[in-house]
Every structure is written in C-alpha cells, then in structure tokens.
Design an enzyme around this catalytic site. Structure first.
Site, PDB file in Angstrom:
ATOM      1  N   PHE A  38      -2.450 -14.317  11.203  1.00 48.50           N
ATOM      2  CA  PHE A  38      -3.432 -13.604  10.386  1.00 48.50           C
ATOM      3  C   PHE A  38      -4.486 -14.601   9.936  1.00 48.50           C
ATOM      4  CE2 PHE A  38      -3.735  -9.355   8.386  1.00 48.50           C
ATOM      5  CZ  PHE A  38      -2.927  -8.649   9.263  1.00 48.50           C
ATOM      6  N   ASP A  42      -8.990   3.160 -12.500  1.00 45.93           N
ATOM      7  CA  ASP A  42      -8.624   3.764 -13.795  1.00 45.93           C
ATOM      8  C   ASP A  42      -7.821   2.810 -14.684  1.00 45.93           C
ATOM      9  OD1 ASP A  42      -9.347   5.691 -11.967  1.00 45.93           O
ATOM     10  OD2 ASP A  42      -7.731   7.069 -12.407  1.00 45.93           O
ATOM     11  N   GLN A  77     -13.478  -8.475  -1.965  1.00 42.34           N
ATOM     12  CA  GLN A  77     -13.393  -8.882  -0.567  1.00 42.34           C
ATOM     13  C   GLN A  77     -13.997  -7.847   0.373  1.00 42.34           C
ATOM     14  OE1 GLN A  77      -9.353  -9.156   1.599  1.00 42.34           O
ATOM     15  NE2 GLN A  77     -10.170 -11.232   1.508  1.00 42.34           N
ATOM     16  N   HIS A 127     -13.694  -6.776   4.043  1.00 37.68           N
ATOM     17  CA  HIS A 127     -12.871  -6.979   5.244  1.00 37.68           C
ATOM     18  C   HIS A 127     -13.838  -6.990   6.428  1.00 37.68           C
ATOM     19  CE1 HIS A 127      -9.944  -6.441   8.378  1.00 37.68           C
ATOM     20  NE2 HIS A 127      -8.964  -6.553   7.500  1.00 37.68           N
ATOM     21  N   LEU A 173     -10.132   1.080   8.129  1.00 40.57           N
ATOM     22  CA  LEU A 173      -9.785  -0.312   8.425  1.00 40.57           C
ATOM     23  C   LEU A 173      -9.268  -0.484   9.849  1.00 40.57           C
ATOM     24  CD1 LEU A 173      -9.373  -3.140   6.977  1.00 40.57           C
ATOM     25  CD2 LEU A 173      -6.963  -2.563   7.104  1.00 40.57           C
ATOM     26  N   GLU A 191      -6.626  -6.583  10.477  1.00 37.00           N
ATOM     27  CA  GLU A 191      -6.826  -7.949  10.962  1.00 37.00           C
ATOM     28  C   GLU A 191      -5.811  -8.301  12.056  1.00 37.00           C
ATOM     29  OE1 GLU A 191      -7.930 -10.564   7.809  1.00 37.00           O
ATOM     30  OE2 GLU A 191      -6.651 -12.126   8.618  1.00 37.00           O
ATOM     31  N   ARG A 221     -11.338 -14.107   5.603  1.00 36.57           N
ATOM     32  CA  ARG A 221     -12.209 -12.924   5.659  1.00 36.57           C
ATOM     33  C   ARG A 221     -13.608 -13.170   5.102  1.00 36.57           C
ATOM     34  NH1 ARG A 221      -7.612  -8.503   3.885  1.00 36.57           N
ATOM     35  NH2 ARG A 221      -6.501  -8.656   5.865  1.00 36.57           N
ATOM     36  N   HIS A 227     -13.382  -3.939   0.555  1.00 38.02           N
ATOM     37  CA  HIS A 227     -11.943  -3.814   0.774  1.00 38.02           C
ATOM     38  C   HIS A 227     -11.107  -4.062  -0.478  1.00 38.02           C
ATOM     39  CE1 HIS A 227      -8.367  -3.689   3.249  1.00 38.02           C
ATOM     40  NE2 HIS A 227      -8.030  -4.926   2.951  1.00 38.02           N
ATOM     41  N   GLU A 243      -2.536  -4.893  -7.170  1.00 36.91           N
ATOM     42  CA  GLU A 243      -3.986  -5.104  -7.106  1.00 36.91           C
ATOM     43  C   GLU A 243      -4.654  -4.979  -8.479  1.00 36.91           C
ATOM     44  OE1 GLU A 243      -5.779  -3.318  -3.665  1.00 36.91           O
ATOM     45  OE2 GLU A 243      -7.791  -3.863  -4.335  1.00 36.91           O
ATOM     46  N   ARG A 250      -8.930 -13.483  -1.004  1.00 36.14           N
ATOM     47  CA  ARG A 250      -7.516 -13.305  -0.664  1.00 36.14           C
ATOM     48  C   ARG A 250      -7.306 -13.485   0.839  1.00 36.14           C
ATOM     49  NH1 ARG A 250      -4.398  -8.725   1.359  1.00 36.14           N
ATOM     50  NH2 ARG A 250      -6.248  -7.409   1.375  1.00 36.14           N
TER      51      ARG A 250
HETATM   52  C1  LIG Z   1      -6.435   0.323   4.834  1.00 38.39           C
HETATM   53  C2  LIG Z   1      -5.816  -0.838   4.117  1.00 38.39           C
HETATM   54  C3  LIG Z   1      -4.909  -1.636   4.770  1.00 38.39           C
HETATM   55  C4  LIG Z   1      -4.317  -2.705   4.099  1.00 38.39           C
HETATM   56  N1  LIG Z   1      -3.426  -3.481   4.789  1.00 38.39           N
HETATM   57  C5  LIG Z   1      -2.812  -4.504   4.139  1.00 38.39           C
HETATM   58  C6  LIG Z   1      -1.854  -5.314   4.819  1.00 38.39           C
HETATM   59  O1  LIG Z   1      -1.543  -5.109   6.000  1.00 38.39           O
HETATM   60  N2  LIG Z   1      -1.267  -6.308   4.115  1.00 38.39           N
HETATM   61  C7  LIG Z   1      -1.563  -6.577   2.815  1.00 38.39           C
HETATM   62  O2  LIG Z   1      -0.996  -7.499   2.239  1.00 38.39           O
HETATM   63  N3  LIG Z   1      -2.459  -5.808   2.147  1.00 38.39           N
HETATM   64  C8  LIG Z   1      -3.084  -4.784   2.774  1.00 38.39           C
HETATM   65  N4  LIG Z   1      -3.991  -4.017   2.086  1.00 38.39           N
HETATM   66  C9  LIG Z   1      -4.118  -4.161   0.639  1.00 38.39           C
HETATM   67  C10 LIG Z   1      -2.912  -3.491  -0.040  1.00 38.39           C
HETATM   68  O3  LIG Z   1      -2.566  -2.336   0.677  1.00 38.39           O
HETATM   69  C11 LIG Z   1      -3.175  -3.077  -1.495  1.00 38.39           C
HETATM   70  O4  LIG Z   1      -3.746  -4.134  -2.205  1.00 38.39           O
HETATM   71  C12 LIG Z   1      -1.852  -2.695  -2.173  1.00 38.39           C
HETATM   72  O5  LIG Z   1      -1.144  -1.757  -1.398  1.00 38.39           O
HETATM   73  C13 LIG Z   1      -2.093  -2.153  -3.571  1.00 38.39           C
HETATM   74  O6  LIG Z   1      -0.862  -1.658  -4.061  1.00 38.39           O
HETATM   75  P1  LIG Z   1      -0.639  -1.327  -5.588  1.00 38.39           P
HETATM   76  O7  LIG Z   1       0.815  -1.013  -5.729  1.00 38.39           O
HETATM   77  O8  LIG Z   1      -1.208  -2.392  -6.430  1.00 38.39           O
HETATM   78  O9  LIG Z   1      -1.522  -0.015  -5.853  1.00 38.39           O
HETATM   79  P2  LIG Z   1      -1.658   1.390  -5.077  1.00 38.39           P
HETATM   80  O10 LIG Z   1      -0.783   1.484  -3.894  1.00 38.39           O
HETATM   81  O11 LIG Z   1      -3.121   1.610  -4.902  1.00 38.39           O
HETATM   82  O12 LIG Z   1      -1.090   2.420  -6.121  1.00 38.39           O
HETATM   83  C14 LIG Z   1      -1.799   2.754  -7.305  1.00 38.39           C
HETATM   84  C15 LIG Z   1      -1.012   3.795  -8.056  1.00 38.39           C
HETATM   85  O13 LIG Z   1      -1.625   4.009  -9.329  1.00 38.39           O
HETATM   86  C16 LIG Z   1      -1.717   5.402  -9.567  1.00 38.39           C
HETATM   87  N5  LIG Z   1      -2.845   5.664 -10.487  1.00 38.39           N
HETATM   88  C17 LIG Z   1      -4.072   5.088 -10.487  1.00 38.39           C
HETATM   89  N6  LIG Z   1      -4.815   5.594 -11.496  1.00 38.39           N
HETATM   90  C18 LIG Z   1      -4.038   6.510 -12.146  1.00 38.39           C
HETATM   91  C19 LIG Z   1      -4.223   7.375 -13.263  1.00 38.39           C
HETATM   92  N7  LIG Z   1      -5.388   7.442 -13.941  1.00 38.39           N
HETATM   93  N8  LIG Z   1      -3.204   8.174 -13.639  1.00 38.39           N
HETATM   94  C20 LIG Z   1      -2.022   8.158 -12.972  1.00 38.39           C
HETATM   95  N9  LIG Z   1      -1.805   7.360 -11.901  1.00 38.39           N
HETATM   96  C21 LIG Z   1      -2.785   6.556 -11.503  1.00 38.39           C
HETATM   97  C22 LIG Z   1      -1.917   6.009  -8.188  1.00 38.39           C
HETATM   98  O14 LIG Z   1      -1.585   7.373  -8.177  1.00 38.39           O
HETATM   99  C23 LIG Z   1      -0.949   5.152  -7.377  1.00 38.39           C
HETATM  100  O15 LIG Z   1       0.356   5.653  -7.491  1.00 38.39           O
HETATM  101  C24 LIG Z   1      -4.632  -2.970   2.761  1.00 38.39           C
HETATM  102  C25 LIG Z   1      -5.558  -2.163   2.105  1.00 38.39           C
HETATM  103  C26 LIG Z   1      -6.170  -1.120   2.789  1.00 38.39           C
HETATM  104  C27 LIG Z   1      -7.210  -0.321   2.094  1.00 38.39           C
END
Ligand SMILES: Cc1cc2nc3c(=O)[nH]c(=O)nc-3n(C[C@H](O)[C@H](O)[C@H](O)COP(=O)(O)OP(=O)(O)OC[C@H]3O[C@@H](n4cnc5c(N)ncnc54)[C@H](O)[C@@H]3O)c2cc1C
Length: 571
Positions: A120, A215, A234, A236, A246, A249, A280, A349, A374, A385
């Site tokens: 990667f 939020d 970032q 991408h 996406l 990568e 990136r 991204h 995140e 990142r």
């Molecule tokens: C297309 C794509 C591919 C990616 N691929 C990779 C990869 O291969 N490897 C890697 O390391 N990273 C990757 N990333 C980045 C990574 O996926 C994310 O940074 C990570 O999954 C974020 O996870 P999280 O648990 O922090 O939040 P999220 O999975 O975004 O979850 C957020 C949660 O908060 C809840 N929420 C938000 N606001 C509210 C509200 N007001 N009330 C109630 N609930 C709320 C949502 O409902 C959800 O349940 C990718 C990102 C994208 C966009």
C-alpha cells in the site's frame, strides 16, 4: 419524552464503535450495560465501505518491524504525528489482526494458508492485511457476529443524536430522537465513546456515504471540547469520474499504473523510488499538477482526469483481488478494467483531524468522554494518513477507549443533571428549527457548503481562496438562521435530519477553513501554492480550535517527537 440509562453510551456502530463495544463486553463478561446509538442500521455504518486492507506488522522474520511501520507512518504524516501514539498503535495492531482471525474473519490467504498481505502507498513493506476488496464489510460483520453472544448491549438503530450533556466539565448524557417516531429522548450514562466517523460529505466530490456529515465532531465542539488539526484532509488519488466512488489503493498495490494523456507513468517525475505507491498527499498533488499542466483528459463538470491502468494485471488477478472494483467500474461507467483504463482524479476522502484527545483517546478538557476512529484525533496520522492505517486505528482505539471507559465507570453512580440542557435542546429543535419560516432551502445551503469546500479547499490551496471561502461559509452560517424545515411530520422526517446535519457541516467547515488559512506552510494534506514549503520552525505544532459563538478560537500544541527527527520527505 423517555429517559434511557446505560453505564456506557457508544455513539456510532462503525468499526471503532463495534470494537469498543466488544472490548467492553469481553472485559466485563457481558455485565456492563451499554447503549449503541446509530443514525443508520448498524451494518450500514460507513465502515462497511472500506475496501483495501488494514495495516499490521505480522512477519518480523521476513523483514517487517514495528520501527519500520512507525517510521512509514511518521514520515507519511509529514512529521505531524505524535510518535508515542504511533508506537503504541503499531505494537497493538498484530493482535488485532489475529483476534479478528480467531473471531472468524475470512482474511485473504497465501497458497500456504497464512494470512496474505499486500503493498500500500507509503508503506515500506507489504503489510496490508485484507479480505479481497471488501475488508471493511468483513471486519464489521465479524465484530457484529461476535457481539451477538452478549446481551448487555441495547441497539438504537436509526436514532439521531443531537447534543451531548456536559455539566461542570463532566459527561452526564445526551439527547437523541428516534427517527422512526420522531420522539425526542434523553440518555443518561456514566461515559461516552464518540465513534461517529468523519466529515466527508462537506465535499461534493467524495468517497464518503451521504450520512458522513461530521455530527459527532460538531457536537463535541459545541459542547466545549476542542478540535485538533481539522485543516488536514486527505484527497485519495483515485476517485472514479464522475461519481467519486473510491478505486481502492489496492489497485496500485496489486500493480496498477497511473498514466497521463501521453501514456506516461508520470509518477516517475515526482516519486521515482515509490512511483504509484508514494503516500496519498504526494500522488494527489502529482495528478493535479499533471492535469494543470495539460497532461490530463477533459472530464465532465470540470472533473479533468488521468488514467488508472490495470489492463496488464490480467482478468484472473483482477477478479480474485479486485472483483468489487471491476463490478463498480462496469456498473457505474461501463469501463471493464481488464480491457481499458479507469478515469480517475483525486477525491475528498479522509479527515486526519478531529476531536482532540490524549494518547488514551480521552477527549480534552472533560471527564467521561472518549473518541475513537475517524472522529477522534489522538494524532496518529498527523498531516497525512497512510492507507490501511484507518481501519487499524478504529480497531486499536476501539480497544483502548473501551478499556479506559470501563476503568472510569468503576464504582461510579449514574450522574444526575439539571434538565436545563435537555429542555434547551428540545426547544432548539422543536420550537426554533422546526418552526422557522425563512426563505432559505436546506438543500441549497447544503450544496453551497459543498461548493465552498470544493472551490476553496482543493488539493492546492491559497490564502486568498481560503479567505473568500471563510467569508462564504460565514454567510451560509447567517443564512442558516433563515431556513425552513418544510416537512412538519414526525416519522422519518429526513427534512429535519438534513437541517440538523447541515448545521453540523457548517461548523466543521468553518473550523477547517479558518485553521487552514492560519497555517502558512505546506504539510501533508494541506498544500499551499503561496507557502509551498513545510516550515518546521513555525508550524511543527498541532492546531487546536475552540468553540465561541463568533467562530473558532485557535491555540497550538506541541507534537510528541520521541524517536525520529523531522527530515526532508523524499520518495
Ligand atoms: C470508500 C472507502 C474505502 C475505505 N477503505 C479503507 C481501507 O481499505 N482501509 C482503511 O484503513 N481505511 C479505509 N477507509 C477509511 C475508513 O473506512 C474509515 O475511516 C473508517 O471506517 C471510519 O470508521 P468509524 O468507525 O470511525 O466511523 P463510521 O464507520 O463512519 O461510523 C460512524 C457511525 O456514527 C453514527 N453517527 C454519526 N452521526 C450520528 C448521529 N448524529 N446520530 C447517531 N449516529 C450517528 C453512524 O450512524 C455510524 O454508525 C475507506 C474509506 C472510504 C470512504
């Protein structure tokens, strides 16, 4: 209005939220009572979209090491990562991969049965563990399956959290409404883990789900918790034209090339030793330079592009390792990557910044609040990142914050609060926002925010454009006071949800533009044409933004440099 009580509240059911919940369940033998609140169905959390992999050192005997993973992450961060955080993270990651393995995840394997890893960008060793190109989906499914064996978890799917209740610097609860009924409720809890994801949808050309609107970050900011390094976003390198979907990568990790309109593998000019697998920020800047200098292809809506070429990989490899990518390009743009190159350009991204936390994920300035994934910024990624370090961060910081919250609640009573905060929030939504009768459309203002971010905070920024962007976002903030929520009904009132999300988007957009304007240097995801060099003397520090009703106030914090001194970044 009902009151729900839980020992620990988790906002968000992505990888970070589920990992935290599983840790709490395991460590407490399923005894600590938890509520997981998510505005979408659990498995629709954005994390299911993660494609390419999760970074970990699995094979020191074959040349990888914690020092190498740490060095790659720190150099990749343009030296803004806190190095104590990075070392803690890299050392915890191998166990996270093996735990998921035991919990049943179908990791992609080598022919001899060992867990496979692929290259990667920015990683000096192929350390991306993966499950084909659906890594996030399988991680989510595995965490969820394992959580099902515990009955200490109450799920609140499709519940929308609107504010945190913090009194005298201590977390007491939060307010939310059930989207199915529109009923407003209050939650009391001893601790909160914010795992609410990033802010991707402030941009109009992004890889993120429509629900990713910042939020949880904006609510923290409004509650007095500072935000850190928000100007570092970032791009991408490879977003599909014209949707922004996406193209992982892993396409380049598996050997894909980037080519300009002359057919040249132009990365030779910018990062000759790493080529397409430079970090990136560098690849994105290079693509935009190629396009600006006339070596791109004209695209729709100004989305000029270059090519991601996989044709030399052959159908077998593409089908086995990048099957989802092939499906996406064929369905969305009618391009079969086995036969023809994919049109791509840098796409908004990932948020490197977020809620300011310490090395344990504890939010600054308050008791009882942690942030993971995140949404949180413990400063693992600094200014840029590395791919696959984000799902990894969700796992590690889900684990850490779960344990920290458990320690914190031990022996604590459920807190009481005055009730003023709840009434104020109820009034804000139902007596103010819902009753406004202004001329402004929520949908037009949402588009306006995206237009501002895309035009004023692109890959290459300037002080002049950011200044204009800040003025525009402040106008939108004023216009927001005049919106109308047209739908007055209760059940699934998406008009109201969009209005609330817009308020959050405006707050985070203001912080990121204002922070970017102040930072007069180029570092990682923050590249300025008017300050093209990194300036360690003045800017080797974290930006910290604090809420005031008139806009953010800024302070700066030192970076933890424990092992590696900043050097010139060449690839
Ligand atoms: C297309 C794509 C591919 C990616 N691929 C990779 C990869 O291969 N490897 C890697 O390391 N990273 C990757 N990333 C980045 C990574 O996926 C994310 O940074 C990570 O999954 C974020 O996870 P999280 O648990 O922090 O939040 P999220 O999975 O975004 O979850 C957020 C949660 O908060 C809840 N929420 C938000 N606001 C509210 C509200 N007001 N009330 C109630 N609930 C709320 C949502 O409902 C959800 O349940 C990718 C990102 C994208 C966009």
């Amino acid at each position: 209005m009902s009151e729900f009580t839980h020992d620990i509240l988790i906002l968000g059911s992505g990888i970070a939220g589920l990992r935290a919940a599983l840790e709490i369940s395991m460590q407490s033998d399923g005894k600590v009572d938890m509520g997981i609140i998510s505005k979408v169905q659990l498995m629709r959390s954005h994390s299911v979209a993660a494609e390419g992999g999760t970074a970990a050192v699995l094979r020191p005997e074959e040349g990888d090491s914690f020092d190498l993973h740490a060095w790659d992450t720190i150099k990749g961060s343009d030296f803004l990562a806190d190095q104590d955080v990075v070392y803690r993270f890299v050392k915890m990651m191998p166990d996270e991969i093996l735990r998921l393995d035991r919990w049943g995840i179908p990791w992609s394997r080598k022919p001899d049965g060992r867990i496979d890893q692929r290259p990667f960008g920015g990683h000096g060793y192929p350390r991306a563990v993966y499950a084909a190109d659906k890594t996030g989906f399988f991680e989510m499914q595995t965490l969820y399956d394992n959580l099902l064996q515990y009955d200490n978890v109450t799920r609140y799917d499709e519940w929308f959290v609107t504010s945190y209740i913090i009194e005298d610097g201590v977390f007491k609860g939060l307010t939310a409404f059930d989207m199915a009924t529109g009923e407003f409720h209050v939650f009391r809890g001893k601790a909160l883990i914010i795992a609410s994801g990033g802010i991707g949808r402030v941009s109009g050309f992004t890889t993120y789900s429509h629900t990713v609107t910042g939020d949880g970050i904006a609510m923290a900011y409004r509650a007095g918790i500072p935000l850190k390094d928000m100007e570092f976003v970032q791009f991408h390198p490879t977003g599909l034209i014209p949707t922004g979907i996406l193209m992982t990568e892993a396409c380049r990790g598996e050997g894909g090339y980037l080519r300009n309109n002359k057919g040249e593998r132009f990365m030779e000019r910018y990062a000759p030793s790493r080529m397409e697998l430079a970090p990136r920020d560098i690849v994105s800047r290079s693509i935009i330079t190629e396009i600006n200098e006339g070596r791109g292809f004209p695209g729709p809506r100004g989305l000029d592009y270059v090519h991601l070429d996989l044709t030399h990989l052959g159908a077998d490899k593409i089908n086995e390792r990048l099957g989802f990518i092939r499906e996406l390009t064929m369905k969305f743009v009618g391009v079969d990557p086995v036969k023809e190159p994919i049109p791509i350009r840098p796409v908004w991204h990932y948020l490197m910044g977020g809620i300011d936390t310490n090395i344990d994920g504890k939010a600054s300035g308050v008791e009882g609040v942690w942030a993971a994934g995140e949404a949180g910024c413990e400063s693992l990624h600094g200014a840029n990142r590395l791919g696959t370090n984000s799902t990894a961060e969700c796992l590690v910081y889900g684990n850490i914050t779960g344990n920290e919250a458990l320690k914190y609640i031990d022996g604590k009573e459920l807190p009481k609060f005055s009730g003023d905060a709840v009434q104020k929030e109820k009034d804000r939504i139902f007596n103010d926002l819902m009753k406004r009768d202004g001329k402004e459309s929520v949908y037009e203002l949402r588009s306006e925010v995206r237009d501002i971010i895309d035009k004023h905070m692109p890959v290459y920024r300037t002080g002049e454009k950011m200044k204009e962007g800040l003025e525009r976002i402040r106008q939108v903030k004023e216009r927001y006071k005049n919106i109308t929520v047209r739908d007055k009904s209760k059940a699934y009132n998406t008009d109201l949800v969009f209005a609330l999300e817009l308020g959050f988007m405006i707050d985070v957009a203001e912080v990121l533009i204002a922070g970017g304007l102040r930072r007069e240097e180029s570092r990682g995801g923050h590249a300025r044409l008017d300050f093209p060099k990194r300036d360690d003397e003045k800017w080797l520090k974290h930006t910290v933004a604090k809420y005031t009703p008139d806009g953010p106030e800024f302070e700066y914090k030192p970076v933890a440099i424990t092992t590696w001194k900043p050097v010139e970044r060449k690839y």
